[in-house]
Write a protein that holds these residues in place. Sequence first.
Motif, short mmCIF file in Angstrom:
data_model
loop_
_atom_site.label_atom_id
_atom_site.label_comp_id
_atom_site.label_asym_id
_atom_site.label_seq_id
_atom_site.Cartn_x
_atom_site.Cartn_y
_atom_site.Cartn_z
N UNK A 1 0.82 -1.22 0.00
CA UNK A 1 0.00 0.00 0.00
C UNK A 1 0.86 1.27 0.00
N UNK A 2 2.12 1.15 0.42
CA UNK A 2 3.03 2.31 0.37
C UNK A 2 3.64 2.49 -1.01
N UNK A 3 3.31 1.59 -1.93
CA UNK A 3 3.83 1.71 -3.29
C UNK A 3 5.23 1.16 -3.47
N UNK A 4 5.71 0.39 -2.50
CA UNK A 4 7.06 -0.19 -2.65
C UNK A 4 7.05 -1.39 -3.58
N UNK A 5 5.87 -2.02 -3.72
CA UNK A 5 5.78 -3.23 -4.53
C UNK A 5 4.58 -3.12 -5.46
N UNK A 6 4.74 -3.61 -6.67
CA UNK A 6 3.62 -3.61 -7.63
C UNK A 6 3.27 -5.07 -7.92
N UNK B 1 10.84 -1.00 -5.63
CA UNK B 1 10.24 0.34 -5.47
C UNK B 1 10.76 1.25 -6.59
N UNK B 2 9.85 1.98 -7.25
CA UNK B 2 10.17 2.57 -8.56
C UNK B 2 11.30 3.60 -8.59
#
Length: 212
Positions: free
Chosen positions: A24-29, A102-103
């Motif tokens: 949810x923190x955007x570290x993983x897709x 993470x992007x």
Amino acid sequence: MKPSLCHLTPLRADIVSTAQRAYHSGLMAGTSGNLSCYDPESGCMAITPSNMDYSVMTPEDIVLMQLDGTVLDGGKPSSEWKMHAELYQNLPEVRAVVHTHSPNATAYAVLRREIPCVLVEMLLFLGGSIEVAAYAAQGSAAVGTHCLPILRRKPACLLANHGVVTTGATLEQAYTNSIYVEDSAKIVRLAMSTGSPIPAVIDEEGSKPYHE
Ligand SMILES: [Zn+2]
């Protein structure tokens, strides 16, 4: 599950909740990334499963296994389990490993470019700059082996053309480090869009970080 592994049940729940926070923190897709903890008493590693949506993951899905690959409880472990095992075998202080794509940080990883140390958090939590480990094929033990020269000195590194790995004495610590890696990468990228970021350094007393 063997009764001797029952004490790992809270750890499995902790891995699921941390994985969901990371997602949810955007570290993983998607299903990318993986987290693990190591229990030296039992010699058991608890790791996220292979190819499973984080939103439906339950504590029972967390795979309990030995570092040689023997699964003790659960299904198929993350395809990166060898990297995790390699780190626990060689870094005796480490009890948790978080791996993400993470992007912002992974953008540096694909450039094979170190993220310079420009923030106090980087000095305090990450041991300075975030260096890049040599490339290794995903899923191989070499991914872990190539990180060792860096992870013996600091708790975070980039994996060339791949992502990020962070370590900790606890899962919370490894997770926080992964947040700081991504945050640092984002800030450095933003700063570079306007000018040249100035490195942060530690003063002569070695305690108080300041900016030159
Ligand atoms: Zn990966």
